[in-house]
Write an enzyme that holds these catalytic residues in place. Sequence first.
Site, PDB file in Angstrom:
ATOM      1  N   LYS A 198      21.186 -37.018  -9.648  1.00  0.00           N
ATOM      2  CA  LYS A 198      22.277 -37.877 -10.106  1.00  0.00           C
ATOM      3  C   LYS A 198      21.677 -38.986 -10.945  1.00  0.00           C
ATOM      4  O   LYS A 198      20.511 -39.356 -10.749  1.00  0.00           O
ATOM      5  CB  LYS A 198      23.022 -38.494  -8.906  1.00  0.00           C
TER       6      LYS A 198
HETATM    7  P1  NAD Z   1      36.688 -40.853 -13.820  1.00  0.00           P
HETATM    8  O1  NAD Z   1      35.912 -42.033 -14.226  1.00  0.00           O
HETATM    9  O2  NAD Z   1      37.145 -39.882 -14.868  1.00  0.00           O
HETATM   10  O3  NAD Z   1      38.005 -41.303 -13.001  1.00  0.00           O
HETATM   11  C1  NAD Z   1      37.926 -42.123 -11.869  1.00  0.00           C
HETATM   12  C2  NAD Z   1      39.356 -42.505 -11.454  1.00  0.00           C
HETATM   13  O4  NAD Z   1      39.296 -43.224 -10.212  1.00  0.00           O
HETATM   14  C3  NAD Z   1      40.069 -43.417 -12.432  1.00  0.00           C
HETATM   15  O5  NAD Z   1      41.455 -43.085 -12.475  1.00  0.00           O
HETATM   16  C4  NAD Z   1      39.892 -44.813 -11.817  1.00  0.00           C
HETATM   17  O6  NAD Z   1      40.896 -45.722 -12.214  1.00  0.00           O
HETATM   18  C5  NAD Z   1      39.994 -44.456 -10.351  1.00  0.00           C
HETATM   19  N1  NAD Z   1      39.391 -45.439  -9.452  1.00  0.00           N
HETATM   20  C6  NAD Z   1      38.178 -46.050  -9.557  1.00  0.00           C
HETATM   21  N2  NAD Z   1      37.988 -46.882  -8.526  1.00  0.00           N
HETATM   22  C7  NAD Z   1      39.089 -46.780  -7.735  1.00  0.00           C
HETATM   23  C8  NAD Z   1      39.491 -47.377  -6.524  1.00  0.00           C
HETATM   24  N3  NAD Z   1      38.711 -48.262  -5.902  1.00  0.00           N
HETATM   25  N4  NAD Z   1      40.695 -47.027  -5.992  1.00  0.00           N
HETATM   26  C9  NAD Z   1      41.489 -46.135  -6.612  1.00  0.00           C
HETATM   27  N5  NAD Z   1      41.151 -45.528  -7.754  1.00  0.00           N
HETATM   28  C10 NAD Z   1      39.985 -45.859  -8.317  1.00  0.00           C
HETATM   29  O7  NAD Z   1      35.808 -40.095 -12.717  1.00  0.00           O
HETATM   30  P2  NAD Z   1      35.902 -38.566 -12.264  1.00  0.00           P
HETATM   31  O8  NAD Z   1      34.945 -37.770 -13.084  1.00  0.00           O
HETATM   32  O9  NAD Z   1      37.338 -38.171 -12.182  1.00  0.00           O
HETATM   33  O10 NAD Z   1      35.266 -38.664 -10.804  1.00  0.00           O
HETATM   34  C11 NAD Z   1      36.031 -39.015  -9.651  1.00  0.00           C
HETATM   35  C12 NAD Z   1      35.274 -38.600  -8.405  1.00  0.00           C
HETATM   36  O11 NAD Z   1      35.052 -37.184  -8.426  1.00  0.00           O
HETATM   37  C13 NAD Z   1      33.881 -39.219  -8.230  1.00  0.00           C
HETATM   38  O12 NAD Z   1      33.600 -39.361  -6.866  1.00  0.00           O
HETATM   39  C14 NAD Z   1      32.962 -38.159  -8.828  1.00  0.00           C
HETATM   40  O13 NAD Z   1      31.629 -38.272  -8.363  1.00  0.00           O
HETATM   41  C15 NAD Z   1      33.643 -36.912  -8.298  1.00  0.00           C
HETATM   42  N6  NAD Z   1      33.348 -35.672  -9.010  1.00  0.00           N
HETATM   43  C16 NAD Z   1      33.533 -35.565 -10.354  1.00  0.00           C
HETATM   44  C17 NAD Z   1      33.266 -34.360 -10.990  1.00  0.00           C
HETATM   45  C18 NAD Z   1      33.533 -34.159 -12.449  1.00  0.00           C
HETATM   46  O14 NAD Z   1      33.411 -33.009 -12.905  1.00  0.00           O
HETATM   47  N7  NAD Z   1      33.915 -35.166 -13.210  1.00  0.00           N
HETATM   48  C19 NAD Z   1      32.791 -33.261 -10.246  1.00  0.00           C
HETATM   49  C20 NAD Z   1      32.624 -33.414  -8.853  1.00  0.00           C
HETATM   50  C21 NAD Z   1      32.910 -34.620  -8.260  1.00  0.00           C
END
Ligand code: NAD
Length: 424
Positions: free
Chosen positions: A114
């Site tokens: 990461k």
């Molecule tokens: P992103 O930055 O695209 O979106 C994050 C979202 O969460 C946004 O809508 C933001 O406003 C919201 N957010 C942030 N802090 C918050 C809080 N305290 N309370 C409520 N909402 C909040 O990120 P993403 O890529 O969608 O990732 C989200 C999660 O999924 C993370 O834990 C990431 O590690 C995990 N993840 C992502 C992927 C991927 O392919 N992008 C794959 C596996 C896991």
Amino acid sequence: MSLVTAPGVAPLATPLEDAHAQLSDAIGFLGYPDGLHQMLATPRRELTVSVPLRTDTGETRLFRGYRVQHNFSRGPAKGGLRYAPGVDLDEVRALAMWMTWKCALIDVPYGGAKGGVAIDPRQFSTAELERVTRRYTSEILPIIGPERDIPAPDVGTDEQTMAWMMDTYSVSTGYTVPGIVTGKPIALGGSQGRASATSRGVTHIALAALQHRGIRVEGARAAVQGFGKVGRDAALFLSQAGLRVVAVGDQYGAVHNASGLDVERLAAHVAETGSIVGFADADALGGDELLELDLDLLVPAAVEGVLHEGNARRVSASVIVEGANGPTSPAADRVFRANDQLVVPDILANAGGVVVSYFEWVQANQAYWWKADEVETRLADRMRGAWEQVVAYAEASDLSLREAATVLAVERVAEAHRLRGLYP
Ligand code: NAD
């Protein structure tokens, strides 16, 4: 991420403490010796870098950046890059460890890594973010590569970030290396279906979990926390599958409509305004209230540690499918298990992203691209296969789904250690 305190309870554990507790449980079940436990608990490589930025107004700002390679016994390290103000080395260590288990569980030939930069991307222009990304990439260049460590998007980064990383790496090698990152734009060798893969995987798993619990999908009440790359399309696919998505939240607030939100219109509102707040045809809701609604399905898809000792007893969803990494603490897990609420762990539920990242890397290395329906069929096969394996193992061994998934994954990584032997 620093220690957080919920009202009236002791400080909550950090993501790294949660990750170590989950590993210790698995090691206890497997009966592995201390030396192997230490090897599995400790990152193989960690790099901390300074990332200086020349801002658009000519000042210099300095940010800290990290890349942690937790394990690469099963293949190159693989994991996302996060831009968020609270990123620190321990958070990146936890996320890297979870990637190792996820890649092993879903059986892609990768270890876990990461990266992160402690920056709030919303405060900077596109040109500034490009300079940060290029400088960070050049600082971690000695340890990344298509056979070494392959970054992808995570919180606060996207396909444009990956395009800049790929270009910076390619300029340094003197030729184009599409396999250095995944989650690239399709025009640069990205895969069909990668952008929505995590959300598709979450949806496959959510539907399987509802069915497993005997809950009718049509009209089932769901809430999604986070409306970014994972949460937005998860909400969309769930509503297309017939669920009623009654609430959605982001970092600015939450919206609720008991008859079901129009997710496509909500996405258009977010594209226009940058937040779900102010969406018509819905009531405003506090972020924590969303977690505590009367629900069949809750999908936390934002950040770590949102379901903890302080609120777990107020969470009533029958099924919790972890779109985010690390949203549930071990203490909350115990509460959910005691209340017979089914938690599908992150390393299974959100593995769709790394599955299609793997497909993207395979396609890039072969310079031969697949059609969207081929990607989707292979993704669905992998997700359902892993779901069935984890459920069967959990039932046979009387473990929770998280315990079963972690044990299966840790066993595979330990097997790779055993077969490779210890050098020298
Ligand atoms: P992103 O930055 O695209 O979106 C994050 C979202 O969460 C946004 O809508 C933001 O406003 C919201 N957010 C942030 N802090 C918050 C809080 N305290 N309370 C409520 N909402 C909040 O990120 P993403 O890529 O969608 O990732 C989200 C999660 O999924 C993370 O834990 C990431 O590690 C995990 N993840 C992502 C992927 C991927 O392919 N992008 C794959 C596996 C896991």
